[in-house]
Write a protein that holds these residues in place. Sequence first.
Motif, PDB file in Angstrom:
ATOM      1  N   MET A   1      28.448  -8.707  -9.537  1.00  0.00           N
ATOM      2  CA  MET A   1      27.792  -9.972  -9.244  1.00  0.00           C
ATOM      3  C   MET A   1      28.585 -10.779  -8.221  1.00  0.00           C
ATOM      4  N   LEU A   2      29.911 -10.640  -8.232  1.00  0.00           N
ATOM      5  CA  LEU A   2      30.716 -11.375  -7.262  1.00  0.00           C
ATOM      6  C   LEU A   2      30.402 -10.912  -5.839  1.00  0.00           C
ATOM      7  N   ASN A   3      30.263  -9.601  -5.648  1.00  0.00           N
ATOM      8  CA  ASN A   3      29.938  -9.088  -4.317  1.00  0.00           C
ATOM      9  C   ASN A   3      28.599  -9.618  -3.834  1.00  0.00           C
ATOM     10  N   ASN A   4      27.655  -9.763  -4.742  1.00  0.00           N
ATOM     11  CA  ASN A   4      26.351 -10.300  -4.388  1.00  0.00           C
ATOM     12  C   ASN A   4      26.487 -11.741  -3.909  1.00  0.00           C
ATOM     13  N   TYR A   5      27.280 -12.522  -4.605  1.00  0.00           N
ATOM     14  CA  TYR A   5      27.506 -13.916  -4.218  1.00  0.00           C
ATOM     15  C   TYR A   5      28.219 -13.991  -2.865  1.00  0.00           C
ATOM     16  N   TYR A  35      22.027  -9.094   0.067  1.00  0.00           N
ATOM     17  CA  TYR A  35      22.060 -10.055  -1.038  1.00  0.00           C
ATOM     18  C   TYR A  35      20.752 -10.031  -1.822  1.00  0.00           C
ATOM     19  N   LEU A  36      19.627 -10.102  -1.124  1.00  0.00           N
ATOM     20  CA  LEU A  36      18.334 -10.147  -1.801  1.00  0.00           C
ATOM     21  C   LEU A  36      18.000  -8.825  -2.489  1.00  0.00           C
ATOM     22  N   ALA A  39      20.170  -8.689  -5.536  1.00  0.00           N
ATOM     23  CA  ALA A  39      19.722  -9.680  -6.522  1.00  0.00           C
ATOM     24  C   ALA A  39      18.519  -9.155  -7.298  1.00  0.00           C
ATOM     25  N   GLN A  40      17.616  -8.476  -6.619  1.00  0.00           N
ATOM     26  CA  GLN A  40      16.464  -7.900  -7.318  1.00  0.00           C
ATOM     27  C   GLN A  40      16.904  -6.797  -8.271  1.00  0.00           C
ATOM     28  N   ARG A  41      17.928  -6.048  -7.876  1.00  0.00           N
ATOM     29  CA  ARG A  41      18.434  -4.986  -8.739  1.00  0.00           C
ATOM     30  C   ARG A  41      19.182  -5.579  -9.932  1.00  0.00           C
ATOM     31  N   LEU A  42      19.974  -6.630  -9.692  1.00  0.00           N
ATOM     32  CA  LEU A  42      20.754  -7.245 -10.764  1.00  0.00           C
ATOM     33  C   LEU A  42      19.882  -8.057 -11.726  1.00  0.00           C
TER      34      LEU A  42
END
Length: 66
Positions: A1-5, A35-36, A39-42
Amino acid sequence: MLNNYIDLVVATKAATMRIITPARIQEYHAFMHRYLTDAQRLYPHHGMSPNQHLCLHLPHLLQDFG
């Protein structure tokens, strides 16, 4: 999640620089798209918001109005 942010932060920084170059536009697009996608995967139970969708169109606006 940090990498996504971090992808979101890097994309935002690239799009809000005082001088916009084609390389920065490409950087923005790559990081925002990742990112998007992540985010959809997470968060599969959350859909894409209208603002997130509009972020995908920002590279065209930066090229036109940069």
